[in-house]
Every structure is written in structure tokens, then in C-alpha cells.
Design an enzyme around this catalytic site. Structure first.
Site, short mmCIF file in Angstrom:
data_model
loop_
_atom_site.label_atom_id
_atom_site.label_comp_id
_atom_site.label_asym_id
_atom_site.label_seq_id
_atom_site.Cartn_x
_atom_site.Cartn_y
_atom_site.Cartn_z
N GLY A 11 0.71 -1.25 -0.19
CA GLY A 11 0.06 -0.08 -0.02
C GLY A 11 0.95 1.35 0.12
O GLY A 11 2.03 1.18 0.00
N ASP A 56 2.90 -2.85 8.05
CA ASP A 56 1.81 -3.10 7.21
C ASP A 56 1.28 -1.70 7.43
O ASP A 56 1.04 -1.13 8.41
CB ASP A 56 1.06 -4.12 7.17
CG ASP A 56 0.57 -4.44 5.63
OD1 ASP A 56 0.56 -3.44 4.94
OD2 ASP A 56 -0.05 -5.39 5.39
N ALA A 91 -3.20 -0.01 7.08
CA ALA A 91 -4.51 -0.35 7.34
C ALA A 91 -5.43 0.40 6.59
O ALA A 91 -5.26 1.69 6.37
CB ALA A 91 -4.62 -0.43 8.70
N GLY A 101 -5.94 -3.03 -1.22
CA GLY A 101 -5.11 -3.26 -2.33
C GLY A 101 -5.22 -4.67 -2.63
O GLY A 101 -4.46 -5.17 -3.79
N GLU A 159 -1.02 -10.69 3.24
CA GLU A 159 -0.67 -9.79 4.35
C GLU A 159 -1.12 -10.27 5.96
O GLU A 159 -0.17 -10.20 6.88
CB GLU A 159 -1.39 -8.47 4.57
CG GLU A 159 -1.04 -7.68 3.25
CD GLU A 159 -1.86 -6.41 3.19
OE1 GLU A 159 -1.57 -5.49 2.45
OE2 GLU A 159 -3.15 -6.41 3.46
N LYS A 211 -7.69 6.94 9.32
CA LYS A 211 -7.95 5.49 9.41
C LYS A 211 -8.78 4.85 10.56
O LYS A 211 -9.41 3.97 10.30
CB LYS A 211 -6.59 4.53 8.95
CG LYS A 211 -5.88 4.64 7.78
CD LYS A 211 -6.92 4.58 6.76
CE LYS A 211 -5.93 4.90 5.56
NZ LYS A 211 -4.80 3.99 5.13
C1 A5P Z 1 -3.20 -3.92 0.73
O1 A5P Z 1 -4.02 -4.84 0.60
C2 A5P Z 1 -4.09 -3.21 2.04
O2 A5P Z 1 -4.25 -4.13 3.11
C3 A5P Z 1 -3.19 -2.14 2.47
O3 A5P Z 1 -2.17 -2.42 3.40
C4 A5P Z 1 -4.10 -1.11 3.19
O4 A5P Z 1 -5.22 -1.18 2.41
C5 A5P Z 1 -3.41 0.27 3.60
O5 A5P Z 1 -3.07 0.85 2.29
P1 A5P Z 1 -2.51 2.43 2.30
O6 A5P Z 1 -1.30 2.40 2.89
O7 A5P Z 1 -2.33 2.47 0.84
O8 A5P Z 1 -3.87 3.32 2.96
#
Ligand code: A5P
Length: 200
Positions: free
Chosen positions: A8, A60, A62, A76, A82, A100
């Protein structure tokens, strides 16, 4: 250290910041996009297979963070990998921007469905689950969809998805999986929220 790298836009900021530190780390990745970016920065990216059976840390982003510590991931489409990577890590650290946190987890909840028997799985799941238009298959051949119905209790919905044949995995991550959430506030401060993961 063995480090799991998420997917992401947040992770795309993390990678160059990590690379600058010139750490002696071995990485596993959760998507082709992260793999490309990590390799371009010189990271030692390994396949997530033997002998790598555990990670020291996974980092990661979220899509949603609830007050109780539930996460929604998979915006994504990478949530299955993940979750495997987060589950293998001694510490799972989430970095998220201040948009978020949510009062209540709400749709859409990402799903990865088996291509085998897809029509039957969709029929069983009902009209609240819709395929994500234009989204490629996951690297493991799964079909990305979203649940658009009421969420109510995330634990109950996660339990329902876990028993549905054809659902490979879903984007609800329980608080017990999360070590810490770092929330980037608009003023530049970082709010740290402890998760409920216990080491080991
Ligand atoms: C990918 O599949 C997602 O789980 C991402 O980790 C999550 O959507 C966060 O994405 P962004 O950092 O782009 O907000």
C-alpha cells in the site's frame, strides 16, 4: 532480522525510510508491487518458504482501525498474504494515517475467493458480496471481492467468513494479531495504540 513488508501507499513511504538505515535484514513481501519496490531499493527479498518459518516483525498499513483494535485490510487486494505474514511475525506493527481510525468497522470488507467454484461461492454468500471490478487476481490466483453488508460484530463476521467454502480469507484482522498501531496525526505527532498480541 527477518522482516515482513506489507502493501500500500503507507508501505511505499516506509521502504525508502528503511533502506536509508542500511539494516542487515532479510525481507518477505506481500505483493508484487512491494517486491518490485523493495528490490529496487536493494533489499534482500526472499521467497516466503522454508527455511523461513517465522518473522521477527511485519510492518503494514490498514484501511480501518477500530477503537477495540480490529483492522480492515485489503484495499489493495493483498490481505491474504498480509495476514499470513502478520501471523508469522513476532511483532505486527501497523502504520496508519489519521483518517484510518473509525468508530465502527464498516463495509467494504475485502475478500479473496477461490476461482474454482466462484459462481457457487458467490451464490452462497448472497448479493452483499460483489466482485471488485478491474482488480487483478491475487498472486495466488484468488479473486478479489468485497462484502458490502452490515458488519455488526467484526468477530462474528470473521467467524462467518471462516466457515464459508470458497472464501480463502477476508480483510478483518483481530486485535490479537496486532502488536502496535502507530497513528500519524495531522500535527506530525504519532499516537501509539497498543494491540493485544502477546509475544511468542
Ligand atoms: C493492501 O491490500 C492493504 O491491506 C493496505 O495495507 C491497506 O489498504 C493500507 O493501504 P494504504 O497504506 O495505501 O492506505
Amino acid at each position: 532480522m527477518r522482516v515482513g513488508l506489507g502493501t500500500g501507499s503507507t508501505v511505499s513511504y516506509l521502504l525508502p525510510a528503511l533502506a536509508e538505515r542500511e539494516l542487515d535484514i532479510v525481507c518477505v513481501v506481500t505483493s508484487i508491487a512491494t517486491e518490485k519496490a523493495a528490490r529496487a531499493l536493494g533489499f534482500d527479498v526472499r521467497p516466503f518458504e522454508a527455511p523461513i518459518d517465522r518473522l521477527d516483525i511485519a510492518i503494514d498499513g490498514a484501511d480501518q482501525v477500530s477503537p477495540a483494535g480490529w483492522l480492515v485490510k485489503g484495499g489493495g487486494g493483498a490481505h491474504t498474504r498480509e495476514k499470513i505474514v502478520a501471523g508469522a511475525a513476532e511483532r505486527f506493527v501497523v502504520i496508519a494515517s489519521s483518517d484510518k481510525p473509525v468508530e465502527r468497522i464498516a463495509a467494504p470488507i475485502p475478500l479473496e475467493l477461490s476461482a474454482f467454484g466462484l459462481a457457487a461461492t458467490l451464490r452462497r454468500l448472497g448479493g452483499e458480496v460483489r466482485l471488485r471490478q478491474g482488480c487483478p487476481l491475487s498472486p495466488d490466483g484468488g479473486v478479489i471481492a468485497d462484502y458490502w453488508g452490515e458488519v455488526g460484530s467484526p468477530a462474528d463476521l470473521a467467524a462467518r467468513f471462516a466457515t464459508e467454502p470458497g472464501v480463502i480469507d477476508h480483510g478483518l484482522f483481530p486485535p490479537e494479531m496486532v502488536t502496535e498501531v502507530l497513528l500519524a496525526m495531522p500535527d506530525g505527532n504519532v499516537e501509539r495504540r497498543a494491540g493485544q498480541a502477546t509475544p511468542g
